[in-house]
Scaffold this active site. Structure first.
Site, PDB file in Angstrom:
ATOM      1  N   ARG A 115      13.840 -12.849   1.938  1.00  0.00           N
ATOM      2  CA  ARG A 115      13.538 -11.453   1.661  1.00  0.00           C
ATOM      3  C   ARG A 115      14.627 -10.824   0.787  1.00  0.00           C
ATOM      4  NH1 ARG A 115       9.847  -8.576   4.544  1.00  0.00           N
ATOM      5  NH2 ARG A 115       9.744  -9.825   6.411  1.00  0.00           N
ATOM      6  N   ASP A 163      10.118   2.628   8.857  1.00  0.00           N
ATOM      7  CA  ASP A 163       9.337   3.800   9.282  1.00  0.00           C
ATOM      8  C   ASP A 163      10.134   4.789  10.130  1.00  0.00           C
ATOM      9  OD1 ASP A 163       7.147   2.753   7.949  1.00  0.00           O
ATOM     10  OD2 ASP A 163       6.279   1.830   9.730  1.00  0.00           O
ATOM     11  N   HIS A 207       3.712   7.131   4.778  1.00  0.00           N
ATOM     12  CA  HIS A 207       3.188   6.377   5.920  1.00  0.00           C
ATOM     13  C   HIS A 207       1.981   7.116   6.498  1.00  0.00           C
ATOM     14  CE1 HIS A 207       3.304   3.641   9.311  1.00  0.00           C
ATOM     15  NE2 HIS A 207       3.032   4.690  10.072  1.00  0.00           N
ATOM     16  N   GLU A 249      -2.984  12.202   1.984  1.00  0.00           N
ATOM     17  CA  GLU A 249      -1.830  11.581   1.299  1.00  0.00           C
ATOM     18  C   GLU A 249      -1.846  11.937  -0.179  1.00  0.00           C
ATOM     19  OE1 GLU A 249      -1.214   7.351   1.913  1.00  0.00           O
ATOM     20  OE2 GLU A 249      -2.146   7.458   3.876  1.00  0.00           O
ATOM     21  N   GLY A 272      -3.322   0.973  -4.827  1.00  0.00           N
ATOM     22  CA  GLY A 272      -2.608   1.917  -5.687  1.00  0.00           C
ATOM     23  C   GLY A 272      -3.224   3.293  -5.800  1.00  0.00           C
ATOM     24  N   THR A 282      15.384   4.084   5.078  1.00  0.00           N
ATOM     25  CA  THR A 282      16.678   3.632   5.589  1.00  0.00           C
ATOM     26  C   THR A 282      16.502   2.189   6.057  1.00  0.00           C
ATOM     27  OG1 THR A 282      16.148   4.400   7.814  1.00  0.00           O
ATOM     28  CG2 THR A 282      17.321   5.953   6.396  1.00  0.00           C
ATOM     29  N   ASP A 283      17.520   1.667   6.740  1.00  0.00           N
ATOM     30  CA  ASP A 283      17.390   0.256   7.132  1.00  0.00           C
ATOM     31  C   ASP A 283      16.545   0.042   8.384  1.00  0.00           C
ATOM     32  OD1 ASP A 283      19.231   1.337   8.779  1.00  0.00           O
ATOM     33  OD2 ASP A 283      20.880   0.016   8.209  1.00  0.00           O
ATOM     34  N   ASN A 314       9.143   6.881   1.264  1.00  0.00           N
ATOM     35  CA  ASN A 314       7.973   6.078   1.630  1.00  0.00           C
ATOM     36  C   ASN A 314       6.902   6.996   2.189  1.00  0.00           C
ATOM     37  OD1 ASN A 314       6.468   3.653   2.324  1.00  0.00           O
ATOM     38  ND2 ASN A 314       7.031   4.070   4.461  1.00  0.00           N
TER      39      ASN A 314
HETATM   40  C1  GRF Z   1      -1.485   4.262   2.220  1.00  0.00           C
HETATM   41  O1  GRF Z   1      -2.251   4.530   3.350  1.00  0.00           O
HETATM   42  C2  GRF Z   1      -0.017   4.485   2.512  1.00  0.00           C
HETATM   43  O2  GRF Z   1       0.224   5.478   3.451  1.00  0.00           O
HETATM   44  C3  GRF Z   1       0.415   3.162   3.078  1.00  0.00           C
HETATM   45  O3  GRF Z   1      -0.316   2.218   2.327  1.00  0.00           O
HETATM   46  C4  GRF Z   1      -1.514   2.796   1.839  1.00  0.00           C
HETATM   47  C5  GRF Z   1      -1.521   2.596   0.357  1.00  0.00           C
HETATM   48  O4  GRF Z   1      -2.771   2.845  -0.220  1.00  0.00           O
HETATM   49  N1  GRF Z   1       1.843   3.014   3.023  1.00  0.00           N
HETATM   50  P1  GRF Z   1      -2.939   2.655  -1.786  1.00  0.00           P
HETATM   51  O5  GRF Z   1      -2.607   1.212  -2.112  1.00  0.00           O
HETATM   52  O6  GRF Z   1      -1.998   3.595  -2.464  1.00  0.00           O
HETATM   53  O7  GRF Z   1      -4.358   2.972  -2.087  1.00  0.00           O
END
Ligand code: GRF
Length: 205
Positions: free
Chosen positions: A66, A147, A111, A176, A13, A143-144, A109
């Protein structure tokens, strides 16, 4: 306009934390109204509790498909009236059409690579193993196809001198934490128009 956002996260997180910190410092004009997880032990839930943010867990181990799990998640989120749903380290593929359509244009999302290079759950490691000098992070609409949604923002990160995949992952993660709060805030200051694969930003008047 202060927007209502929700975050789904499965683990540590730290991306969630970057949003919480951004809101607290006044850099992000949003109200984080809910945090959800599929993992009862997610540190993300602990961070939400500490921040006094309502949170819930829909443990995927109790669902045989799922789709059923997706729908239970969706139901939990329903009453929060979200302007934006952020997948920040949510390690489940959302593949129920209902969920994706319900949040069309308002689910994003993050990534850890410069998509379309290195999709999938081990992007930083794949990039390091491949030997690319630059990788980075991408924020895209969900989207479906995993990534592959239209791209909102990207940041390059130099990993050419990293000695391990872990070091590369750490460097990307730091970026990020800058990009995600900025993008969340941009949703409060304008709107994104999706035209095919292109995403155009229209600031508020
Ligand atoms: C990040 O690297 C994000 O890009 C990916 O999962 C990781 C999450 O890290 N989707 P955290 O749990 O927020 O520390």
């Amino acid at each position: 306009m202060t927007i209502r956002i929700g975050v789904l996260a499965s683990g540590r997180g730290s991306d969630l934390q970057s949003i919480i910190d951004g809101i607290e410092s006044g850099k992000v004009d949003a109200r984080l109204v809910v945090v959800g997880s599929n993992n009862p032990d997610a540190m993300a839930l602990e961070r939400a509790r500490r921040g006094g943010i309502p949170c819930f867990c829909v443990d995927n181990r109790y669902y045989s498909t799922r789709r059923e799990h997706d729908l239970a998640m969706m139901e939990e989120l329903e009453s929060y009236n979200l302007d934006l749903l952020v997948l920040a380290g949510y390690m489940r593929i959302i593949d129920s059409q209902e969920f994706i359509e319900r949040y069309h244009g308002r689910m994003i999302n993050i990534h850890p690579s410069l998509l379309p290079a290195f999709p999938g759950p081990q992007a930083q490691y794949d990039a390091f193993e491949y030997g690319v000098r630059w990788s980075g992070c991408t924020i895209h609409f969900v989207t479906d196809t995993v990534d592959e949604g239209p791209i909102i923002a990207q940041r390059p990160v130099y990993i050419g001198d990293c000695r391990s995949a872990e070091e590369a992952a750490e460097r990307i993660l730091a970026e990020e934490h800058c990009l995600l709060p900025e993008v969340v805030d941009s949703f409060a200051r304008g709107r994104y128009v999706i035209e095919g694969r292109q995403v155009k930003y229209v600031p508020n008047e």
